[in-house]
Enzyme design. Structure first.
Site: not given
Ligand code: ASP
Length: 369
Positions: A235, A263-266, A286-287, A289
């Site tokens: 990301t 699916r929707v992430g953060d 990032t991480g 989500g």
């Molecule tokens: N945070 C992002 C998500 O969960 C993924 C990522 O940061 O690599 O969609």
């Protein structure tokens, strides 16, 4: 008339005349001194600008990242951070710098955003992005988009051209097309290595951070999977402070490999993956989500500064290294405060990242060092 000329005029005309004129003289002296002090402090803050970017956090291990690939990442991170920096140096806004830096990372398959976006469970691309202006608290986001070449531009257009904060799915794609943003079909987003990565992960029926080279459960060993050595994705995000003292933050992603359709992430969620407030800081996360959403990570950093009086570094450390870690959430964030202090905090083995402060050098890092 210049301030100094004004002062001389008052000196000559009033100093030796009536009592009333003498009072006027002293008022003028005080106001001129005040104006001078004020404008000099403005000039000072105008010299202080900075930009920080990330290209994803995860299990990024030195032994799994060969030199050639490391060089490619570092070059792209440098190009991105320098492009944003140039905009700031020339008097551009933090919003413009954030947009430009993220676009560069969206246009390369190296990162999990735009061209490099990962596949969902159905083998489709669904991208999320958001941007926030620390001056006005305005924000824009797109979620689950499939055709916008640069989702960060879609997010910015939602902020600037609609009354809404988030558009999702087909509606967001349609909006982007209608306002003339560049769109692409599936072939632009297809990448053979990424497809193979998806197939492997799908067999395991797991979802994962695309840039993880290893997995704690050991279900995929990087030595068994050649493509993990060749390509790791992440990301992308950017935070910036411009010459006018304004902050902005943006984040763009393809999400997590093999994520469930829809699916929707953060990343597109204001307060979770992205947040900016001139009073406190600008943050891009990032991480994994789901953990960032539950812990409202980006806003929590700002709230700890505002309500607990913590420094940016203290607030980010508490959230990432303590609260998120205890909750089982892997990842990191980049942040900048209104004075130009920066943090790049992560509880994983690595995070692609770079920064440049006014007058300073470009600093690019991947591992913990
Ligand atoms: N945070 C992002 C998500 O969960 C993924 C990522 O940061 O690599 O969609």
């Amino acid at each position: 008339m210049r301030q100094s000329d004004m002062l001389i005029k008052h000196l000559v005309v009033y100093k030796t005349t009536t009592w009333a004129n003498q009072i006027r003289f002293y008022i003028t002296v005080v106001s001129v001194i005040f104006t001078m002090l004020h404008s000099s402090s403005q000039t000072k803050s105008m010299e202080n600008f900075a930009i920080v970017i990330h290209g994803g956090a995860g299990t990024i291990l030195r032994e799994n990242l060969d030199e050639r690939l490391e060089k490619l990442y570092k070059e792209k991170l440098t190009e991105s951070v320098n492009a944003g920096y140039e905009i700031l140096a020339q008097g551009g806004t933090a919003l413009d710098a954030v947009t430009a830096a993220i676009k560069i990372m969206e246009d390369t398959p190296l990162f999990n955003a735009g061209k490099g976006a990962v596949f969902n469970h159905e083998g489709k691309i669904e991208m999320d992005a958001s941007i926030m202006d620390g001056l006005t608290s305005k924000a824009g986001a797109v979620a689950g988009v499939q055709t916008i070449r640069n989702p960060i531009e879609g997010a910015r257009a939602v902020m600037e051209k609609t009354e809404h904060v988030m558009l999702e799915g087909e509606g967001a794609d349609r909006f982007a097309k209608e306002i003339g943003l560049k769109t692409e079909d599936e072939t632009y987003f297809y990448d053979e290595n990424r497809w193979q990565q998806f197939q492997k992960i799908r067999q395991q029926e797991k979802i994962r951070l695309d840039h993880d080279a290893t997995d704690t459960t050991g279900y995929i060993h990087p030595k068994d999977v050649e493509f993990f050595h060749e390509k790791k994705f992440g990301t992308v995000g950017c935070v910036a402070l411009d010459k006018y003292g304004n902050l902005a933050a943006g984040t763009s992603t393809g999400g997590m490999t093999n994520k469930k359709y829809g699916r929707v992430g953060d990343s597109p969620i204001i307060g979770a993956g992205t947040y900016a407030n001139n009073k406190t800081c600008a943050v891009s996360c990032t991480g994994h989500g789901e953990f960032f959403i539950r812990n409202v990570v980006a806003y929590d950093v700002s709230a700890r500064m505002e309500y607990k009086g913590l420094t940016l570094e203290q607030a980010a450390t508490e959230v990432i290294m303590d609260k998120l870690k205890k909750a089982g959430g892997e990842g990191g964030l980049i942040a900048i405060d209104a004075k130009g202090h920066i943090v790049m905090s992560f509880n994983t083995t690595g995070m692609y990242r770079a920064y440049k402060k006014s007058g300073g050098k470009t600093d690019v890092k991947i591992f913990k060092d």
